[in-house]
Design a protein around this motif. Sequence first.
Motif, PDB file in Angstrom:
ATOM      1  N   VAL A   7       0.838  -1.203   0.000  1.00 47.97           N
ATOM      2  CA  VAL A   7       0.000   0.000   0.000  1.00 47.97           C
ATOM      3  C   VAL A   7       0.872   1.251   0.000  1.00 47.97           C
ATOM      4  CG1 VAL A   7      -1.839   1.238   1.209  1.00 47.97           C
ATOM      5  CG2 VAL A   7      -1.743  -1.268   1.314  1.00 47.97           C
ATOM      6  N   PHE A   8       0.450   2.251  -0.776  1.00 45.78           N
ATOM      7  CA  PHE A   8       1.134   3.550  -0.837  1.00 45.78           C
ATOM      8  C   PHE A   8       0.132   4.612  -0.389  1.00 45.78           C
ATOM      9  CE2 PHE A   8       2.826   7.386  -2.713  1.00 45.78           C
ATOM     10  CZ  PHE A   8       4.208   7.221  -2.667  1.00 45.78           C
ATOM     11  N   LEU A   9       0.526   5.481   0.523  1.00 45.99           N
ATOM     12  CA  LEU A   9      -0.359   6.482   1.112  1.00 45.99           C
ATOM     13  C   LEU A   9      -0.097   7.868   0.536  1.00 45.99           C
ATOM     14  CD1 LEU A   9       0.073   5.400   4.861  1.00 45.99           C
ATOM     15  CD2 LEU A   9      -1.638   4.575   3.219  1.00 45.99           C
ATOM     16  N   VAL A  10      -1.159   8.574   0.166  1.00 44.12           N
ATOM     17  CA  VAL A  10      -1.025   9.937  -0.359  1.00 44.12           C
ATOM     18  C   VAL A  10      -2.005  10.846   0.379  1.00 44.12           C
ATOM     19  CG1 VAL A  10      -0.974  11.410  -2.399  1.00 44.12           C
ATOM     20  CG2 VAL A  10      -0.511   8.946  -2.624  1.00 44.12           C
ATOM     21  N   ASP A  11      -1.487  11.753   1.190  1.00 46.18           N
ATOM     22  CA  ASP A  11      -2.325  12.686   1.942  1.00 46.18           C
ATOM     23  C   ASP A  11      -1.443  13.853   2.374  1.00 46.18           C
ATOM     24  OD1 ASP A  11      -3.831  13.904   4.299  1.00 46.18           O
ATOM     25  OD2 ASP A  11      -5.241  12.345   3.685  1.00 46.18           O
ATOM     26  N   ASP A  12      -1.966  15.067   2.306  1.00 45.01           N
ATOM     27  CA  ASP A  12      -1.145  16.224   2.656  1.00 45.01           C
ATOM     28  C   ASP A  12      -1.058  16.448   4.160  1.00 45.01           C
ATOM     29  OD1 ASP A  12      -3.866  16.908   2.592  1.00 45.01           O
ATOM     30  OD2 ASP A  12      -3.430  19.032   2.290  1.00 45.01           O
ATOM     31  N   HIS A  13      -1.739  15.648   4.944  1.00 44.37           N
ATOM     32  CA  HIS A  13      -1.641  15.754   6.398  1.00 44.37           C
ATOM     33  C   HIS A  13      -0.797  14.594   6.930  1.00 44.37           C
ATOM     34  CE1 HIS A  13      -5.328  18.187   5.672  1.00 44.37           C
ATOM     35  NE2 HIS A  13      -4.768  18.937   6.613  1.00 44.37           N
ATOM     36  N   ALA A  14       0.352  14.935   7.492  1.00 42.33           N
ATOM     37  CA  ALA A  14       1.262  13.911   7.988  1.00 42.33           C
ATOM     38  C   ALA A  14       0.619  13.059   9.079  1.00 42.33           C
ATOM     39  CB  ALA A  14       2.545  14.553   8.517  1.00 42.33           C
ATOM     40  N   VAL A  15      -0.237  13.660   9.895  1.00 41.62           N
ATOM     41  CA  VAL A  15      -0.864  12.907  10.978  1.00 41.62           C
ATOM     42  C   VAL A  15      -1.790  11.836  10.422  1.00 41.62           C
ATOM     43  CG1 VAL A  15      -2.802  14.512  11.217  1.00 41.62           C
ATOM     44  CG2 VAL A  15      -2.084  13.113  13.179  1.00 41.62           C
ATOM     45  N   VAL A  16      -2.444  12.109   9.295  1.00 35.44           N
ATOM     46  CA  VAL A  16      -3.313  11.107   8.673  1.00 35.44           C
ATOM     47  C   VAL A  16      -2.479   9.947   8.148  1.00 35.44           C
ATOM     48  CG1 VAL A  16      -4.929  10.650   6.778  1.00 35.44           C
ATOM     49  CG2 VAL A  16      -5.104  12.783   8.087  1.00 35.44           C
ATOM     50  N   ARG A  17      -1.367  10.279   7.496  1.00 36.12           N
ATOM     51  CA  ARG A  17      -0.500   9.227   6.975  1.00 36.12           C
ATOM     52  C   ARG A  17       0.058   8.377   8.109  1.00 36.12           C
ATOM     53  NH1 ARG A  17       1.803  13.598   4.271  1.00 36.12           N
ATOM     54  NH2 ARG A  17       3.869  13.189   5.179  1.00 36.12           N
ATOM     55  N   GLU A  35       4.914   6.696   0.907  1.00 39.85           N
ATOM     56  CA  GLU A  35       3.898   7.720   1.116  1.00 39.85           C
ATOM     57  C   GLU A  35       4.339   9.018   0.464  1.00 39.85           C
ATOM     58  OE1 GLU A  35       4.509   9.649   5.362  1.00 39.85           O
ATOM     59  OE2 GLU A  35       4.251   7.469   5.547  1.00 39.85           O
ATOM     60  N   ALA A  36       3.376   9.912   0.257  1.00 39.80           N
ATOM     61  CA  ALA A  36       3.657  11.203  -0.360  1.00 39.80           C
ATOM     62  C   ALA A  36       2.647  12.230   0.137  1.00 39.80           C
ATOM     63  CB  ALA A  36       3.585  11.099  -1.882  1.00 39.80           C
ATOM     64  N   PRO A  37       3.036  13.529   0.168  1.00 40.95           N
ATOM     65  CA  PRO A  37       2.163  14.568   0.703  1.00 40.95           C
ATOM     66  C   PRO A  37       1.226  15.205  -0.327  1.00 40.95           C
ATOM     67  CG  PRO A  37       4.328  15.480   0.316  1.00 40.95           C
ATOM     68  CD  PRO A  37       4.417  14.035  -0.034  1.00 40.95           C
ATOM     69  N   ASP A  38       1.378  14.857  -1.610  1.00 38.18           N
ATOM     70  CA  ASP A  38       0.492  15.420  -2.634  1.00 38.18           C
ATOM     71  C   ASP A  38       0.597  14.584  -3.900  1.00 38.18           C
ATOM     72  OD1 ASP A  38       2.628  16.547  -4.432  1.00 38.18           O
ATOM     73  OD2 ASP A  38       3.005  17.805  -2.670  1.00 38.18           O
ATOM     74  N   ASP A  57       0.590  -2.239  -4.759  1.00 35.81           N
ATOM     75  CA  ASP A  57      -0.619  -2.849  -5.316  1.00 35.81           C
ATOM     76  C   ASP A  57      -1.791  -1.865  -5.285  1.00 35.81           C
ATOM     77  OD1 ASP A  57       0.495  -5.534  -5.668  1.00 35.81           O
ATOM     78  OD2 ASP A  57       0.527  -5.597  -3.478  1.00 35.81           O
ATOM     79  N   VAL A  58      -1.866  -1.093  -4.204  1.00 38.29           N
ATOM     80  CA  VAL A  58      -2.988  -0.166  -4.012  1.00 38.29           C
ATOM     81  C   VAL A  58      -2.471   1.160  -3.467  1.00 38.29           C
ATOM     82  CG1 VAL A  58      -5.191   0.241  -2.838  1.00 38.29           C
ATOM     83  CG2 VAL A  58      -4.561  -2.084  -3.514  1.00 38.29           C
ATOM     84  N   VAL A  59      -2.960   2.261  -4.025  1.00 37.96           N
ATOM     85  CA  VAL A  59      -2.681   3.599  -3.512  1.00 37.96           C
ATOM     86  C   VAL A  59      -3.919   4.108  -2.788  1.00 37.96           C
ATOM     87  CG1 VAL A  59      -2.155   5.992  -4.108  1.00 37.96           C
ATOM     88  CG2 VAL A  59      -1.035   4.127  -5.347  1.00 37.96           C
ATOM     89  N   VAL A  60      -3.750   4.580  -1.561  1.00 36.33           N
ATOM     90  CA  VAL A  60      -4.838   5.223  -0.825  1.00 36.33           C
ATOM     91  C   VAL A  60      -4.645   6.728  -0.974  1.00 36.33           C
ATOM     92  CG1 VAL A  60      -5.944   5.542   1.411  1.00 36.33           C
ATOM     93  CG2 VAL A  60      -4.999   3.298   0.797  1.00 36.33           C
ATOM     94  N   MET A  61      -5.609   7.390  -1.607  1.00 26.75           N
ATOM     95  CA  MET A  61      -5.419   8.752  -2.109  1.00 26.75           C
ATOM     96  C   MET A  61      -6.412   9.751  -1.520  1.00 26.75           C
ATOM     97  SD  MET A  61      -3.752  10.440  -4.770  1.00 26.75           S
ATOM     98  CE  MET A  61      -3.434   9.148  -5.995  1.00 26.75           C
ATOM     99  N   ASP A  62      -5.891  10.807  -0.902  1.00 30.01           N
ATOM    100  CA  ASP A  62      -6.718  11.948  -0.522  1.00 30.01           C
ATOM    101  C   ASP A  62      -7.105  12.687  -1.804  1.00 30.01           C
ATOM    102  OD1 ASP A  62      -8.025  13.848   0.973  1.00 30.01           O
ATOM    103  OD2 ASP A  62      -6.211  14.945   1.516  1.00 30.01           O
ATOM    104  N   LEU A  63      -8.177  13.465  -1.766  1.00 29.92           N
ATOM    105  CA  LEU A  63      -8.610  14.164  -2.980  1.00 29.92           C
ATOM    106  C   LEU A  63      -8.220  15.631  -2.998  1.00 29.92           C
ATOM    107  CD1 LEU A  63     -12.142  12.678  -3.764  1.00 29.92           C
ATOM    108  CD2 LEU A  63      -9.883  11.906  -4.498  1.00 29.92           C
ATOM    109  N   LEU A  64      -8.244  16.293  -1.849  1.00 28.77           N
ATOM    110  CA  LEU A  64      -7.952  17.728  -1.801  1.00 28.77           C
ATOM    111  C   LEU A  64      -6.527  17.926  -1.297  1.00 28.77           C
ATOM    112  CD1 LEU A  64      -9.129  20.535  -2.245  1.00 28.77           C
ATOM    113  CD2 LEU A  64      -9.880  20.534   0.135  1.00 28.77           C
ATOM    114  N   MET A  65      -5.609  18.219  -2.247  1.00 30.65           N
ATOM    115  CA  MET A  65      -4.189  18.368  -1.896  1.00 30.65           C
ATOM    116  C   MET A  65      -3.569  19.482  -2.737  1.00 30.65           C
ATOM    117  SD  MET A  65      -2.938  14.362  -1.747  1.00 30.65           S
ATOM    118  CE  MET A  65      -3.486  14.038  -3.437  1.00 30.65           C
TER     119      MET A  65
END
Length: 218
Positions: A7-17, A35-38, A57-65
């Motif tokens: 899994v790869f995490l994408v979210d601009d909030h470090a606490v969420v990641r 992981e990535a911030p945007d 295999d899967v990216v978990v993606m925030d939408l507003l970044m």
Amino acid sequence: MVDVIKVFLVDDHAVVRRGMRAFFELLPDLEVVGEAPDGKAALDELAVAAASDCLPDVVVMDLLMPRMDGITCIGEVRALYPAVEVVALTSFSEAERVHAALAAGAAGYVLKDADADEVAAAVRAAHAGEVHLDAAVARKLTRSLVGGNEGVSALSSREREVLVLVAQGHSNREIAQQLVISERTARTHVSNVLLKLDLASRTQAALWAIRQGLVPSP
């Protein structure tokens, strides 16, 4: 031995990641590999991973970044790396935003106030080639898509064909081959079926089709 989903995490909030990483580390079948911030940083990281044949295999993606929003990034990921699935994880449940994410190629849509177990379930479903929708999102979208129509009458003829094939256990790829359409189009039809019937998974769709007599029970 448990098959591990990368899994790869994408979210601009470090606490969420950090929170998602901590939860996934408790599960034997899920492993956070980056992981990535945007969206822009995510594409850069995925390019490096692809060069070393280490794509998730899967990216978990925030939408507003910042720099690149999630919708745009989902489309880019799906175009560049078709084998990588994407689950949208966001605070927004507006119908237009959900439609845009699914149209871009997302295999799931989960709200950030959902239980962590549901996020994990969405990741597993995406990896299995299924579409997972947050139940609250599905209910809201049903009202916007269906209006006064109910049940199978809300589906187009092609969507009914897709529903029957889903109930028969066919994957998106198999549905695409049988109907001579692209796999992405098959995925979109499956998403629309789930939305219109207020269902959260392919399994629920299969059970619904059996109850309606569209396919015989196994």
